[in-house]
Motif scaffolding. Structure first.
Motif, mmCIF file in Angstrom:
data_model
loop_
_atom_site.group_PDB
_atom_site.id
_atom_site.type_symbol
_atom_site.label_atom_id
_atom_site.label_comp_id
_atom_site.label_asym_id
_atom_site.label_seq_id
_atom_site.Cartn_x
_atom_site.Cartn_y
_atom_site.Cartn_z
ATOM 1 N N LYS A 22 0.834 -1.207 0.000
ATOM 2 C CA LYS A 22 0.000 0.000 0.000
ATOM 3 C C LYS A 22 0.871 1.262 0.000
ATOM 4 C CE LYS A 22 -3.885 2.098 2.544
ATOM 5 N NZ LYS A 22 -4.881 1.972 1.464
ATOM 6 N N CYS A 23 1.899 1.264 0.837
ATOM 7 C CA CYS A 23 2.756 2.450 0.918
ATOM 8 C C CYS A 23 3.634 2.595 -0.319
ATOM 9 C CB CYS A 23 3.601 2.388 2.187
ATOM 10 S SG CYS A 23 2.639 2.605 3.706
ATOM 11 N N LYS A 322 -3.664 -2.510 6.976
ATOM 12 C CA LYS A 322 -4.189 -1.511 6.047
ATOM 13 C C LYS A 322 -4.374 -0.159 6.737
ATOM 14 C CE LYS A 322 -6.737 -4.781 3.109
ATOM 15 N NZ LYS A 322 -8.094 -5.216 2.672
ATOM 16 N N SER A 326 -2.443 3.394 6.049
ATOM 17 C CA SER A 326 -3.202 4.591 5.683
ATOM 18 C C SER A 326 -2.913 5.742 6.641
ATOM 19 C CB SER A 326 -4.699 4.270 5.677
ATOM 20 O OG SER A 326 -5.453 5.396 5.301
ATOM 21 N N ASN A 327 -2.819 5.444 7.930
ATOM 22 C CA ASN A 327 -2.524 6.501 8.905
ATOM 23 C C ASN A 327 -1.131 7.078 8.704
ATOM 24 O OD1 ASN A 327 -5.021 6.424 10.173
ATOM 25 N ND2 ASN A 327 -4.388 4.957 11.728
ATOM 26 N N LYS A 330 -1.291 9.280 5.330
ATOM 27 C CA LYS A 330 -2.138 10.474 5.373
ATOM 28 C C LYS A 330 -1.977 11.280 6.656
ATOM 29 C CE LYS A 330 -5.605 8.068 2.580
ATOM 30 N NZ LYS A 330 -7.000 7.539 2.530
#
Length: 390
Positions: A22-23, A322, A326-327, A330
């Motif tokens: 994801k990153c 996940k 995300s944290n 963002k």
């Protein structure tokens, strides 16, 4: 190695792999490191291989139920052949996982990692890496046992790699690992005993449903001895003797194999977290509700390594990975929602729950309990019952 990375993920299980991809897909420079083959416990040493062995045991149970009702002849498990079938699925996993990481732009690394400063890790024999963020996703390991002879026990990983199944097996502990493996071993022809120091087994499920499962377990040939605290395990003429105390008396049981089923704890001891100022609690990495370390803002943790409210389950690890990613990306403080996470013990039949236990629900006020026993239905013969608490 003198790189500076946006993210280093420690642990190549599903939580770590998902977060790394994801990153990386968001443009970060990312590496992932593990001293074990890529894939983690679920894919290599837990859920998936266990379910493949269980499929053989389930087939035996289905044949037994239909014996004389259209199915005839002896059905048995060929353990070495079943193990080879399991390996045909698990063996390709590490290479496949690593290939997928590379395709996502993640640098895969191998070796034991430890923190050397609040913004650095060292990989054994490969030097240091500077980091902006780190995700600790190292999973769990068998709980250390302190009684004499504990080194004679094998753990769940060893059980799932047994070339041959011994005839007499003792499982120590009354949780999911012991019961799931006991149901497999019993259908494969072993004589199985569970020694549990507690008075109640499978405490994460409603007691009356557990009682029904215990009856089914005994019907499958599994002996369950509760309030039995193992004091030592010793050699006994080529086998083992498990010596345990029950009430005020000491007893012993001989076995060809003794299996550790006393649960698991976060696998973080080797990380030298103190060097990075990372706090721990309840054996895991201390995190705020959004999975960030309160003592080192660079650090996040997910899955079994984190002291979060989440249950030690693969789906929980996945969504924590996940959310942690995300944290970080963002700079948010989104908290995981653990409401309605299901739990299943993969015995035969399975026992499952979603949400609160009945006793937990009653603590919140008036509740209505609906109970339907479907064990007599052929179409639902794998189920013990259906329960709804509202």
């Amino acid at each position: 190695m003198t790189d500076t990375l946006d993210l280093i993920v420690i642990g190549a299980g599903l939580a770590g792999i998902i977060a790394a991809k994801k990153c990386s897909n968001a443009g970060w420079s990312v590496a992932i490191v593990d001293e074990l083959p890529y894939g983690g416990t679920c894919a290599l040493r837990g859920c998936d291989p266990k379910k493949m062995l269980r499929a053989g045991a389930e087939a035996i149970e289905a044949a037994r139920r239909l014996s004389g009702k259209g199915i005839t002849g002896e059905t048995r498990i060929d353990w070495p052949a079943l193990m080879k079938q399991k390996e045909s699925f698990t063996d390709p996993v590490p290479e496949s996982m690593e290939r997928g990481l590379k395709e996502a732009g993640v640098r895969p690394l191998h070796g034991r990692a430890r923190f050397t400063a609040e913004d650095r890790i060292e990989i054994e024999g490969q030097g240091e890496i500077a980091l902006r963020h780190a995700l600790i996703a190292t999973g769990a390991k068998p709980r250390p046992l302190k009684f004499p002879g504990a080194e004679r026990l094998i753990d769940s990983t060893d059980f799932l790699n047994l070339a041959e199944l011994p005839h007499r097996i003792v499982f120590v502990g009354g949780g999911c690992i012991s019961f799931e493996f006991a149901h497999i071993a019993a259908r494969a022809g072993a004589r199985v005993t569970i020694l549990d120091r507690g008075a109640r087994q499978l405490k994460m499920f409603d007691p009356d449903l557990v009682d029904m499962l215990l009856d089914r377990s005994r019907a499958a040939g599994i002996e369950i001895i509760d309030k039995a605290a193992v004091e030592r395990v010793e050699d006994a003429d080529g086998a083992y003797r498990a010596v345990y105390r029950k009430a005020d008396a000491t007893d012993a049981m001989e076995a060809d194999l003794v299996v550790h089923g006393v649960g698991r704890v976060p696998s973080i001891d080797h990380l030298e977290l103190g060097a990075a100022g990372i706090e721990t609690e309840q054996g895991g990495v201390k995190v705020m509700p959004w999975l960030q370390s309160p003592s080192n803002s660079r650090i996040f943790a997910a899955g079994d390594a984190a002291a979060s409210p989440g249950k030690p389950l693969t789906p929980v690890a996945v969504f924590e990975g996940k959310i942690a990613a995300s944290n970080m990306l963002k700079d948010k403080r989104v908290e995981p929602d653990y409401t309605g996470v299901p739990s299943v013990v993969f015995t035969i039949p399975e026992l499952a729950r979603v949400g609160m236990l009945e006793e937990e629900a009653r603590e919140t006020g008036d509740v209505e309990v609906n109970f339907t026993d479907t064990s007599g239905w052929f179409s639902q013969s794998r189920l013990i019952c259906l329960r709804r608490t509202t």
